[in-house]
Design a protein around this motif. Structure first.
Motif, PDB file in Angstrom:
ATOM      1  N   MET A   1     -37.296   6.916   7.094  1.00  0.00           N
ATOM      2  CA  MET A   1     -36.971   5.576   7.600  1.00  0.00           C
ATOM      3  C   MET A   1     -38.008   4.567   7.077  1.00  0.00           C
ATOM      4  SD  MET A   1     -36.540   4.369  11.563  1.00  0.00           S
ATOM      5  CE  MET A   1     -35.460   5.694  11.997  1.00  0.00           C
ATOM      6  N   THR A   2     -37.519   3.482   6.476  1.00  0.00           N
ATOM      7  CA  THR A   2     -38.478   2.528   5.902  1.00  0.00           C
ATOM      8  C   THR A   2     -39.159   1.730   7.010  1.00  0.00           C
ATOM      9  OG1 THR A   2     -36.713   0.946   5.671  1.00  0.00           O
ATOM     10  CG2 THR A   2     -37.259   2.239   3.729  1.00  0.00           C
ATOM     11  N   ASN A   3     -40.250   1.110   6.632  1.00  0.00           N
ATOM     12  CA  ASN A   3     -41.040   0.357   7.587  1.00  0.00           C
ATOM     13  C   ASN A   3     -40.223  -0.720   8.303  1.00  0.00           C
ATOM     14  OD1 ASN A   3     -43.259  -0.502   8.940  1.00  0.00           O
ATOM     15  ND2 ASN A   3     -43.943  -1.862   7.295  1.00  0.00           N
ATOM     16  N   ARG A   4     -39.299  -1.356   7.576  1.00  0.00           N
ATOM     17  CA  ARG A   4     -38.532  -2.439   8.205  1.00  0.00           C
ATOM     18  C   ARG A   4     -37.631  -1.901   9.313  1.00  0.00           C
ATOM     19  NH1 ARG A   4     -35.205  -3.696   2.663  1.00  0.00           N
ATOM     20  NH2 ARG A   4     -34.014  -1.783   2.585  1.00  0.00           N
ATOM     21  N   ASN A   5     -37.162  -0.672   9.138  1.00  0.00           N
ATOM     22  CA  ASN A   5     -36.311  -0.114  10.192  1.00  0.00           C
ATOM     23  C   ASN A   5     -37.142   0.289  11.408  1.00  0.00           C
ATOM     24  OD1 ASN A   5     -34.043  -0.566   8.682  1.00  0.00           O
ATOM     25  ND2 ASN A   5     -34.126   1.428   7.673  1.00  0.00           N
ATOM     26  N   ILE A   6     -38.362   0.759  11.162  1.00  0.00           N
ATOM     27  CA  ILE A   6     -39.257   1.070  12.286  1.00  0.00           C
ATOM     28  C   ILE A   6     -39.593  -0.227  13.031  1.00  0.00           C
ATOM     29  CG2 ILE A   6     -41.585   1.882  12.896  1.00  0.00           C
ATOM     30  CD1 ILE A   6     -41.315   3.801  10.456  1.00  0.00           C
ATOM     31  N   LYS A   7     -39.826  -1.300  12.237  1.00  0.00           N
ATOM     32  CA  LYS A   7     -40.114  -2.600  12.862  1.00  0.00           C
ATOM     33  C   LYS A   7     -38.926  -3.071  13.702  1.00  0.00           C
ATOM     34  CE  LYS A   7     -42.382  -5.770  10.218  1.00  0.00           C
ATOM     35  NZ  LYS A   7     -42.554  -6.541   8.961  1.00  0.00           N
ATOM     36  N   ALA A   8     -37.711  -2.827  13.203  1.00  0.00           N
ATOM     37  CA  ALA A   8     -36.521  -3.273  13.944  1.00  0.00           C
ATOM     38  C   ALA A   8     -36.437  -2.537  15.288  1.00  0.00           C
ATOM     39  CB  ALA A   8     -35.268  -3.015  13.117  1.00  0.00           C
ATOM     40  N   ILE A   9     -36.757  -1.244  15.266  1.00  0.00           N
ATOM     41  CA  ILE A   9     -36.691  -0.473  16.523  1.00  0.00           C
ATOM     42  C   ILE A   9     -37.770  -0.973  17.490  1.00  0.00           C
ATOM     43  CG2 ILE A   9     -37.055   1.821  17.528  1.00  0.00           C
ATOM     44  CD1 ILE A   9     -35.755   2.915  14.887  1.00  0.00           C
ATOM     45  N   LYS A  10     -38.973  -1.220  16.942  1.00  0.00           N
ATOM     46  CA  LYS A  10     -40.067  -1.726  17.803  1.00  0.00           C
ATOM     47  C   LYS A  10     -39.686  -3.081  18.388  1.00  0.00           C
ATOM     48  CE  LYS A  10     -44.192   0.383  15.848  1.00  0.00           C
ATOM     49  NZ  LYS A  10     -45.245   0.174  14.860  1.00  0.00           N
ATOM     50  N   TRP A  11     -39.070  -3.929  17.543  1.00  0.00           N
ATOM     51  CA  TRP A  11     -38.652  -5.256  18.019  1.00  0.00           C
ATOM     52  C   TRP A  11     -37.666  -5.105  19.175  1.00  0.00           C
ATOM     53  CZ3 TRP A  11     -33.646  -7.138  18.179  1.00  0.00           C
ATOM     54  CH2 TRP A  11     -33.524  -8.468  18.591  1.00  0.00           C
ATOM     55  N   PHE A  12     -36.724  -4.176  19.021  1.00  0.00           N
ATOM     56  CA  PHE A  12     -35.723  -3.954  20.062  1.00  0.00           C
ATOM     57  C   PHE A  12     -36.407  -3.534  21.364  1.00  0.00           C
ATOM     58  CE2 PHE A  12     -32.956  -1.130  22.463  1.00  0.00           C
ATOM     59  CZ  PHE A  12     -31.843  -1.952  22.645  1.00  0.00           C
ATOM     60  N   ILE A  13     -37.333  -2.577  21.260  1.00  0.00           N
ATOM     61  CA  ILE A  13     -38.008  -2.081  22.471  1.00  0.00           C
ATOM     62  C   ILE A  13     -38.801  -3.216  23.124  1.00  0.00           C
ATOM     63  CG2 ILE A  13     -39.819  -0.513  23.305  1.00  0.00           C
ATOM     64  CD1 ILE A  13     -38.852   1.460  21.097  1.00  0.00           C
ATOM     65  N   ASP A  89     -42.395 -13.379  -8.533  1.00  0.00           N
ATOM     66  CA  ASP A  89     -43.626 -12.734  -8.075  1.00  0.00           C
ATOM     67  C   ASP A  89     -43.621 -12.630  -6.538  1.00  0.00           C
ATOM     68  OD1 ASP A  89     -46.163 -11.751  -7.937  1.00  0.00           O
ATOM     69  OD2 ASP A  89     -47.187 -13.629  -8.434  1.00  0.00           O
ATOM     70  N   LEU A  90     -43.255 -13.725  -5.867  1.00  0.00           N
ATOM     71  CA  LEU A  90     -43.272 -13.745  -4.398  1.00  0.00           C
ATOM     72  C   LEU A  90     -42.222 -12.787  -3.822  1.00  0.00           C
ATOM     73  CD1 LEU A  90     -43.672 -17.586  -3.762  1.00  0.00           C
ATOM     74  CD2 LEU A  90     -45.404 -15.808  -3.414  1.00  0.00           C
ATOM     75  N   LEU A  91     -41.036 -12.804  -4.419  1.00  0.00           N
ATOM     76  CA  LEU A  91     -39.975 -11.923  -3.912  1.00  0.00           C
ATOM     77  C   LEU A  91     -40.384 -10.457  -4.089  1.00  0.00           C
ATOM     78  CD1 LEU A  91     -36.793 -13.732  -5.332  1.00  0.00           C
ATOM     79  CD2 LEU A  91     -37.464 -13.588  -2.923  1.00  0.00           C
ATOM     80  N   GLY A  92     -40.929 -10.165  -5.271  1.00  0.00           N
ATOM     81  CA  GLY A  92     -41.359  -8.793  -5.549  1.00  0.00           C
ATOM     82  C   GLY A  92     -42.457  -8.364  -4.580  1.00  0.00           C
ATOM     83  N   TYR A  93     -43.349  -9.289  -4.256  1.00  0.00           N
ATOM     84  CA  TYR A  93     -44.458  -8.978  -3.345  1.00  0.00           C
ATOM     85  C   TYR A  93     -43.929  -8.627  -1.946  1.00  0.00           C
ATOM     86  CZ  TYR A  93     -49.118  -9.438  -1.305  1.00  0.00           C
ATOM     87  OH  TYR A  93     -50.298  -9.192  -0.677  1.00  0.00           O
ATOM     88  N   ALA A  94     -42.882  -9.358  -1.543  1.00  0.00           N
ATOM     89  CA  ALA A  94     -42.337  -9.137  -0.196  1.00  0.00           C
ATOM     90  C   ALA A  94     -41.440  -7.902  -0.136  1.00  0.00           C
ATOM     91  CB  ALA A  94     -41.531 -10.368   0.234  1.00  0.00           C
ATOM     92  N   HIS A  95     -40.903  -7.516  -1.294  1.00  0.00           N
ATOM     93  CA  HIS A  95     -39.877  -6.473  -1.307  1.00  0.00           C
ATOM     94  C   HIS A  95     -40.483  -5.084  -1.433  1.00  0.00           C
ATOM     95  CE1 HIS A  95     -35.978  -4.655  -2.896  1.00  0.00           C
ATOM     96  NE2 HIS A  95     -35.688  -5.162  -1.729  1.00  0.00           N
ATOM     97  N   ASP A  96     -41.265  -4.691  -0.442  1.00  0.00           N
ATOM     98  CA  ASP A  96     -41.905  -3.368  -0.490  1.00  0.00           C
ATOM     99  C   ASP A  96     -41.427  -2.481   0.661  1.00  0.00           C
ATOM    100  OD1 ASP A  96     -43.040  -4.535   1.704  1.00  0.00           O
ATOM    101  OD2 ASP A  96     -45.078  -3.878   1.258  1.00  0.00           O
ATOM    102  N   GLY A  97     -40.327  -2.892   1.297  1.00  0.00           N
ATOM    103  CA  GLY A  97     -39.806  -2.086   2.409  1.00  0.00           C
ATOM    104  C   GLY A  97     -40.207  -2.633   3.767  1.00  0.00           C
ATOM    105  N   SER A  98     -41.049  -3.673   3.777  1.00  0.00           N
ATOM    106  CA  SER A  98     -41.478  -4.239   5.063  1.00  0.00           C
ATOM    107  C   SER A  98     -40.409  -5.133   5.672  1.00  0.00           C
ATOM    108  CB  SER A  98     -42.737  -5.097   4.880  1.00  0.00           C
ATOM    109  OG  SER A  98     -43.749  -4.367   4.274  1.00  0.00           O
ATOM    110  N   PHE A  99     -39.545  -5.683   4.831  1.00  0.00           N
ATOM    111  CA  PHE A  99     -38.535  -6.648   5.308  1.00  0.00           C
ATOM    112  C   PHE A  99     -37.201  -6.385   4.607  1.00  0.00           C
ATOM    113  CE2 PHE A  99     -42.543  -8.896   4.317  1.00  0.00           C
ATOM    114  CZ  PHE A  99     -42.941  -9.315   5.574  1.00  0.00           C
TER     115      PHE A  99
END
Ligand code: SF4
Length: 323
Positions: A1-13, A89-99
């Motif tokens: 599970m990628t980090n963004r999905n873990i973040k989504a679950i944490k956000w829900f909780i 550059d900015l998009l690539g920086y953000a696109h690491d699985g965090s979002f």
């Protein structure tokens, strides 16, 4: 599970189970206030280039800050974000699985296959603004070409009192490609010379008809649609923030809010937990009629039914590529 999905679950909780509802899930990052167009309904602040623009390094600090926060969806907007020379550059920086990374564009650079190909490697969803006011309705006739680049496209169409009866044709064209369309109401700013905002009741009627007929092709949630006729979710909160091109955070939004800090320097969680933010949230809730689109759309997530339906639609789209 990628980090963004873990973040989504944490956000829900945190929000739905622990009541920490000031945790935001969606950030609109206005990375520039420059634009090649001047749409009638647009706030001149977003095409005149007058808002201070942060350097690449400063914006990367903002992204780092959001990475450590509850934000799951990061949308790059403007102005026209592709006018920034460092946008890839900015998009690539953000696109690491965090979002889940989105790019909102009026499409003027999308005719360049090499640029398009680079964009497609760096984003999860392309938000393409197409309507009479962007002068690019023809783009709807050739929309399915983005499939070649593996892009998931969400068309954003601004709805005004003048084009409200032309929406079904647009929805049909988007559906043919298996994409989605988000119908956003024009907002009349206090000093707007032309009044474009659609009548709320009429907008409600049109949206409920289209959602009933075309289902998940329409990206507007039922919660948002019901709010148009005054049926607000039980807890009227917002899970969205807007960020200015220099990293400033206007809160609760850029229309009704005031800047409470800069995200290249201040942690988002600390800012949202501050006394000032609490006061501004209280004021926002007293004045729910002026809720911005994003607040209403995300506030509907307080209904577990609406949230589950929205998550199901988005999950299907993310995994199958078809709306
Ligand atoms: S393309 Fe977008 S940012 Fe540019 S003028 Fe139109 S609405 Fe404003």
């Amino acid at each position: 599970m990628t980090n963004r999905n873990i973040k989504a679950i944490k956000w829900f909780i945190n929000t739905q189970l622990l009541g920490k509802w000031y945790n935001v899930a969606y950030a609109t990052f206005k990375v520039t206030s420059k634009c090649n167009l001047k749409c009638t309904f647009c706030n001149p602040a977003y095409y005149s280039g007058t808002l201070e623009e942060g350097s690449t390094e400063r914006l990367k600090k903002v992204i780092d800050n959001l990475r450590d926060s509850s934000v799951v969806v990061l949308s790059f907007e403007g102005g026209e974000p592709t006018t920034r020379p460092d946008i890839l550059d900015l998009l690539g920086y953000a696109h690491d699985g965090s979002f889940y990374v989105m790019l909102t564009t009026n499409g003027y650079r999308l005719g360049d296959p090499s640029f398009l190909s680079k964009i497609s490697e760096r984003i999860d969803f392309l938000h393409y603004s197409i309507d009479e006011y962007h002068w690019n309705l023809k783009a709807l006739d050739n929309l399915c070409k983005f499939r070649e680049f593996g892009l998931k496209v969400n068309v954003q169409t601004v709805v005004t009192r003048y084009n409200i009866n032309t929406l079904e044709d647009k929805v049909k064209k988007v559906r043919e490609c298996g994409y989605k369309i988000l119908l956003m109401p024009a907002v009349d700013y206090p000093d707007s010379k032309v009044k474009l905002e659609p009548d709320k009741e009429q907008f409600y009627q049109v949206l409920s008809y289209l959602k009933g007929k075309y289902g998940s092709t329409l990206n507007n949630s039922w919660g948002f649609i019901r709010a148009l006729k005054g049926e607000f979710p039980k807890r009227l909160t917002s899970y969205a923030i807007t960020i200015y091109p220099n990293g400033d955070l206007p809160y609760p939004d850029d229309i009704n809010g005031e800047v409470i800090g800069n995200l290249s320097q201040n942690k988002l969680g600390e800012l949202l937990n501050s006394y000032r933010a609490k006061e501004l949230r209280r004021k926002m809730m007293e004045n729910s009629a002026r809720y911005e689109y994003l607040h209403l759309q995300t506030a509907s997530f307080n209904s577990i039914k609406d949230l589950a339906e929205y998550a199901r639609e988005m999950g299907k789209w993310a995994f199958t590529g078809k709306a």
